[in-house]
Write an enzyme that holds these catalytic residues in place. Structure first.
Site, PDB file in Angstrom:
ATOM      1  N   HIS A 121       0.861  -1.170   0.000  1.00  0.00           N
ATOM      2  CA  HIS A 121       0.000   0.000   0.000  1.00  0.00           C
ATOM      3  C   HIS A 121       0.905   1.230   0.000  1.00  0.00           C
ATOM      4  CE1 HIS A 121      -2.821   2.968   1.736  1.00  0.00           C
ATOM      5  NE2 HIS A 121      -3.807   2.152   1.408  1.00  0.00           N
ATOM      6  N   ASP A 198       3.092  -4.672   8.038  1.00  0.00           N
ATOM      7  CA  ASP A 198       1.835  -3.936   7.908  1.00  0.00           C
ATOM      8  C   ASP A 198       0.705  -4.963   7.986  1.00  0.00           C
ATOM      9  OD1 ASP A 198      -0.474  -2.732   7.026  1.00  0.00           O
ATOM     10  OD2 ASP A 198       0.388  -1.928   5.174  1.00  0.00           O
ATOM     11  N   GLN A 201      -4.490  -5.370   6.682  1.00  0.00           N
ATOM     12  CA  GLN A 201      -5.428  -6.270   6.016  1.00  0.00           C
ATOM     13  C   GLN A 201      -5.449  -7.665   6.629  1.00  0.00           C
ATOM     14  OE1 GLN A 201      -7.623  -5.483   3.606  1.00  0.00           O
ATOM     15  NE2 GLN A 201      -6.961  -3.355   3.694  1.00  0.00           N
ATOM     16  N   LYS A 224     -10.583  -1.409  10.705  1.00  0.00           N
ATOM     17  CA  LYS A 224     -10.699  -2.598   9.860  1.00  0.00           C
ATOM     18  C   LYS A 224     -11.059  -3.848  10.660  1.00  0.00           C
ATOM     19  CE  LYS A 224      -7.457  -0.851   6.379  1.00  0.00           C
ATOM     20  NZ  LYS A 224      -8.401  -0.541   5.292  1.00  0.00           N
ATOM     21  N   CYS A 362      -4.853   2.387  -3.647  1.00  0.00           N
ATOM     22  CA  CYS A 362      -3.612   2.920  -3.055  1.00  0.00           C
ATOM     23  C   CYS A 362      -2.465   1.930  -3.229  1.00  0.00           C
ATOM     24  CB  CYS A 362      -3.812   3.266  -1.584  1.00  0.00           C
ATOM     25  SG  CYS A 362      -4.950   4.631  -1.295  1.00  0.00           S
TER      26      CYS A 362
END
Length: 404
Positions: A121, A198, A201, A224, A362
């Protein structure tokens, strides 16, 4: 087994209609919907215990502080962090990555190397470009293949004693690829590099164990995982958090201030300047409790069913192109119809009550690799159903007929 009917009843937004049609929400990769327990917890904070936290001598401040720090302990347990002070509250994944990248930007030097991947991202690319520009370090990129997988042989070749930090996502937001982060972490540590994962997700779909992973940093966003927007977590190993300089200056992050010199507070307060999002931090703990009560093993298994079913139904279409066909995927499908712009499809099925994401997500380097402007992305959560996928397929049929 999940009681989907009962779970869906927890989410009031799922009962609404859009353009006269029942809402089908397949944009969970962008943000998750909120259960009633989370919504109620926000109101409860402001109705009953609203006060600024830490060092307040009055009752409400003490209560708010206790509940806020209890939330930190919940998240420590959820991540299996060794210490609660390794868990920092942030405004989201982007803030957490910027905090770490800013710190490395001050300690890196010319000749040092930063590695990111082609699947990142923008939030895990741009901050590292800033760090490279400030320090004179070099930014290198792990390449991807046509299936949307990172090429591990090439990654190993990129590593050297000059590698100081490797920053990769756990799961690709654009393609759903689950990256082999255990291997990535192990190889980075062999050359003495730190690793940031990261997890924006990943955390909606699985429960990361930061000690088992042995990552140096793990970041994710509260919104999220059914929590409030403007919340997030940065986990960092104690040794690294002590080594990195503060990201922001102000109240709370100081030990002593004079005009001649300022000394910094101990962890985690060193990185938590100013009045935090107190309600958000508290309610993020409520969201984590909610998901753990459902069970991440149950969530993973059910979402895999949805992914398999949706993939099978989409394969019924002629002229469909899938992007991200890794064997190891989360419940995300990116695709296009030949000769049709993804935005046009998204706009039409929105009129039929179906919410998906269209565009580059993104992640422009991924789209450039495939030479496309973007994709149609359907991302599923544990509160979605196969019946909703059937509605989605019928909406796509109408859109494709209109646009062909």
């Amino acid at each position: 087994m999940l009681d989907i009917k009962s779970i869906r009843a927890d989410f009031p937004i799922l009962t609404q209609h859009v353009n006269g049609k029942p809402l089908v929400y397949f944009d969970n990769g962008a943000t998750a919907q909120k259960p009633q327990v989370v919504i109620d917890a926000i109101a409860k904070y402001y109705e009953e215990i609203n006060a600024n936290i830490h060092r307040g001598v009055h009752h409400l401040s003490q209560v708010a502080t206790d509940v806020y720090e209890e939330s930190r302990l919940k998240i420590q347990k959820h991540l299996n962090a060794r210490h609660s002070y390794e868990v920092l509250f942030t405004s989201g994944t982007t803030f957490g990555i910027n905090l770490v990248a800013n710190g490395f930007g001050q300690i890196l030097k010319p000749g040092d190397e930063i590695i990111v991947s082609h699947l990142e991202h923008h939030s895990n690319i741009v901050p590292w470009q800033f760090a490279a520009e400030r320090s004179g370090a070099t930014l290198k990129v792990i390449p991807m293949n046509e299936k949307g997988e990172l090429m591990m042989d090439e990654y190993v070749k990129l590593l050297s004693p000059n590698t100081k930090i490797v920053a990769v996502n756990h799961i690709s937001n654009a393609l759903g690829t689950i990256n082999p982060i255990e291997f990535i972490i192990e190889k980075a540590h062999e050359v003495g590099a730190a690793v940031l994962i990261d997890g924006a997700q990943a955390t909606p779909h699985l429960k990361p164990d930061v000690q088992a992973l042995d990552c140096d940093f793990y970041v994710f966003s509260g919104h999220k995982i059914c929590g409030p927007t403007g919340t997030g977590i940065l986990y960092g190993k104690e040794k690294w958090l002590n080594q990195l300089p503060p990201y922001q200056g102000g109240g709370e992050m100081i030990k002593e201030v004079t005009f001649e010199k300022t000394t910094y507070a101990c962890l985690p307060h060193k990185f938590e300047a100013g009045t935090p999002n107190i309600a958000g931090g508290i309610v993020l703990g409520v969201a984590v409790d909610y998901l753990n009560a459902i069970g991440f093993d149950n969530i993973e298994a059910y979402e895999q069913e949805l992914l398999d079913y949706a993939t099978k139904r989409l394969q019924e279409f002629d002229g469909i192109e899938f992007y991200g066909t890794s064997e190891h995927k989360a419940s995300v499908i990116s695709f296009n119809f030949t000769g049709i712009h993804p935005y046009d499809v998204g706009a039409i099925i929105d009129k039929l009550g179906v919410a998906v994401r269209t565009g580059h997500h993104c992640a422009q380097p991924i789209m450039n690799y495939f030479n496309i402007p973007g994709t149609i992305r359907a991302s599923f959560a544990f509160y979605n159903t196969k019946e909703e996928i059937d509605i989605f397929i019928e909406a796509l049929k109408k859109a494709k007929t209109m646009l062909s």
